[in-house]
Design a protein around this motif. Structure first.
Motif, PDB file in Angstrom:
ATOM      1  N   LYS A 151       0.690  -1.287   0.099  1.00 25.70           N
ATOM      2  CA  LYS A 151      -0.001   0.223   0.121  1.00 25.70           C
ATOM      3  C   LYS A 151       0.829   1.297   0.029  1.00 25.70           C
ATOM      4  O   LYS A 151       0.413   2.323  -0.362  1.00 25.70           O
ATOM      5  N   LYS A 152       2.218   0.966   0.253  1.00 22.81           N
ATOM      6  CA  LYS A 152       3.033   2.191   0.550  1.00 22.81           C
ATOM      7  C   LYS A 152       4.273   2.114  -0.680  1.00 22.81           C
ATOM      8  O   LYS A 152       4.616   3.155  -1.296  1.00 22.81           O
ATOM      9  N   GLU A 153       4.242   0.910  -1.215  1.00 21.42           N
ATOM     10  CA  GLU A 153       5.291   0.875  -2.302  1.00 21.42           C
ATOM     11  C   GLU A 153       5.111  -0.619  -2.848  1.00 21.42           C
ATOM     12  O   GLU A 153       4.760  -1.476  -2.203  1.00 21.42           O
ATOM     13  N   PRO A 154       5.424  -0.635  -4.108  1.00 22.62           N
ATOM     14  CA  PRO A 154       5.306  -1.918  -5.044  1.00 22.62           C
ATOM     15  C   PRO A 154       6.320  -2.985  -4.354  1.00 22.62           C
ATOM     16  O   PRO A 154       7.342  -2.422  -3.847  1.00 22.62           O
ATOM     17  N   VAL A 155       5.743  -4.448  -4.236  1.00 21.06           N
ATOM     18  CA  VAL A 155       6.626  -5.475  -3.819  1.00 21.06           C
ATOM     19  C   VAL A 155       6.329  -6.624  -4.691  1.00 21.06           C
ATOM     20  O   VAL A 155       5.352  -6.816  -5.245  1.00 21.06           O
ATOM     21  N   ALA A 156       7.491  -7.122  -4.916  1.00 25.63           N
ATOM     22  CA  ALA A 156       7.705  -8.389  -5.642  1.00 25.63           C
ATOM     23  C   ALA A 156       7.684  -9.729  -5.043  1.00 25.63           C
ATOM     24  O   ALA A 156       8.198  -9.857  -3.717  1.00 25.63           O
ATOM     25  N   ILE A 157       7.350 -10.907  -5.445  1.00 24.61           N
ATOM     26  CA  ILE A 157       7.588 -12.142  -4.720  1.00 24.61           C
ATOM     27  C   ILE A 157       8.244 -12.996  -5.788  1.00 24.61           C
ATOM     28  O   ILE A 157       7.266 -13.039  -6.881  1.00 24.61           O
ATOM     29  N   PHE A 158       9.115 -13.571  -5.699  1.00 22.17           N
ATOM     30  CA  PHE A 158       9.990 -14.398  -6.877  1.00 22.17           C
ATOM     31  C   PHE A 158       9.499 -15.684  -5.972  1.00 22.17           C
ATOM     32  O   PHE A 158      10.380 -16.309  -5.097  1.00 22.17           O
ATOM     33  N   LYS A 159       9.229 -16.594  -6.864  1.00 22.09           N
ATOM     34  CA  LYS A 159       8.996 -18.160  -6.629  1.00 22.09           C
ATOM     35  C   LYS A 159       9.771 -19.074  -7.446  1.00 22.09           C
ATOM     36  O   LYS A 159       9.800 -19.067  -8.437  1.00 22.09           O
ATOM     37  N   HIS A 160      10.573 -19.779  -6.588  1.00 18.99           N
ATOM     38  CA  HIS A 160      11.577 -20.496  -7.352  1.00 18.99           C
ATOM     39  C   HIS A 160      11.881 -21.998  -6.737  1.00 18.99           C
ATOM     40  O   HIS A 160      11.553 -22.319  -5.875  1.00 18.99           O
ATOM     41  N   SER A 161      11.896 -22.939  -7.919  1.00 15.25           N
ATOM     42  CA  SER A 161      12.161 -24.232  -7.508  1.00 15.25           C
ATOM     43  C   SER A 161      13.737 -24.320  -7.794  1.00 15.25           C
ATOM     44  O   SER A 161      14.194 -24.360  -8.766  1.00 15.25           O
ATOM     45  N   THR A 162      14.215 -24.853  -6.534  1.00 14.51           N
ATOM     46  CA  THR A 162      15.660 -25.279  -6.653  1.00 14.51           C
ATOM     47  C   THR A 162      15.991 -26.285  -7.375  1.00 14.51           C
ATOM     48  O   THR A 162      17.208 -26.651  -7.580  1.00 14.51           O
ATOM     49  N   ARG A 163      15.090 -27.320  -7.702  1.00 17.09           N
ATOM     50  CA  ARG A 163      15.336 -28.338  -8.617  1.00 17.09           C
ATOM     51  C   ARG A 163      14.911 -28.227 -10.041  1.00 17.09           C
ATOM     52  O   ARG A 163      15.210 -29.301 -10.866  1.00 17.09           O
ATOM     53  N   CYS A 164      14.695 -27.056 -10.424  1.00 14.54           N
ATOM     54  CA  CYS A 164      14.226 -26.980 -11.842  1.00 14.54           C
ATOM     55  C   CYS A 164      15.286 -26.192 -12.592  1.00 14.54           C
ATOM     56  O   CYS A 164      15.591 -24.715 -12.335  1.00 14.54           O
TER      57      CYS A 164
END
Length: 130
Positions: free
Chosen positions: A41-54
């Motif tokens: 609500k104050k600033e954009p935020v990112a979520i990076f979803k990562h598979s360590t086996r891919c």
């Protein structure tokens, strides 16, 4: 030095020649989803979803790290290890109404996902414009 070293605190990439400006925030609890919504609500935020086996996920995260320059140094990026925290990934999908993919980048602004992509399309998200 591998990408996972970069993810968990070390900022050196490409065998120490270049610097990454990402300050990864490990996403390890369901409570952080509420934190992300509030912070967005104050600033954009990112979520990076990562598979360590891919292999694709490993390649995409390297490209993402390499594209993250000094102009983005204050952009908050949460890192989710899908193998360790699948339940959190499921809750992210439910909360933000985005189908799970891996790897995947979600950008949250004002409590809602304003952009998301998976696989090689992650490179098409321009965080500077968000």
């Amino acid at each position: 030095m591998g990408v996972l070293s970069t993810v968990f605190g070390r900022k050196e990439i490409n065998r120490g020649e270049d610097k990454s400006f990402i300050n990864w925030i490990p996403l390890t609890s369901l409570e952080q989803i509420k934190e992300i919504k509030e912070l967005s609500k104050k600033e954009p935020v990112a979520i990076f979803k990562h598979s360590t086996r891919c292999g694709i996920s490993s390649m995409v995260i390297k490209r993402f790290v390499n594209s993250f320059d000094e102009e983005l140094k204050d952009f908050k990026v949460y890192y989710l290890d899908l193998l360790s925290y699948r339940g959190i990934s499921n809750e992210i999908g439910y909360t933000f109404q985005v189908l799970h993919q891996s790897p995947q980048l979600l950008v949250v602004k004002n409590g809602e996902v304003v952009s998301h992509a998976s696989h090689y399309n992650i490179a098409r998200i321009n965080l500077k414009k968000i």
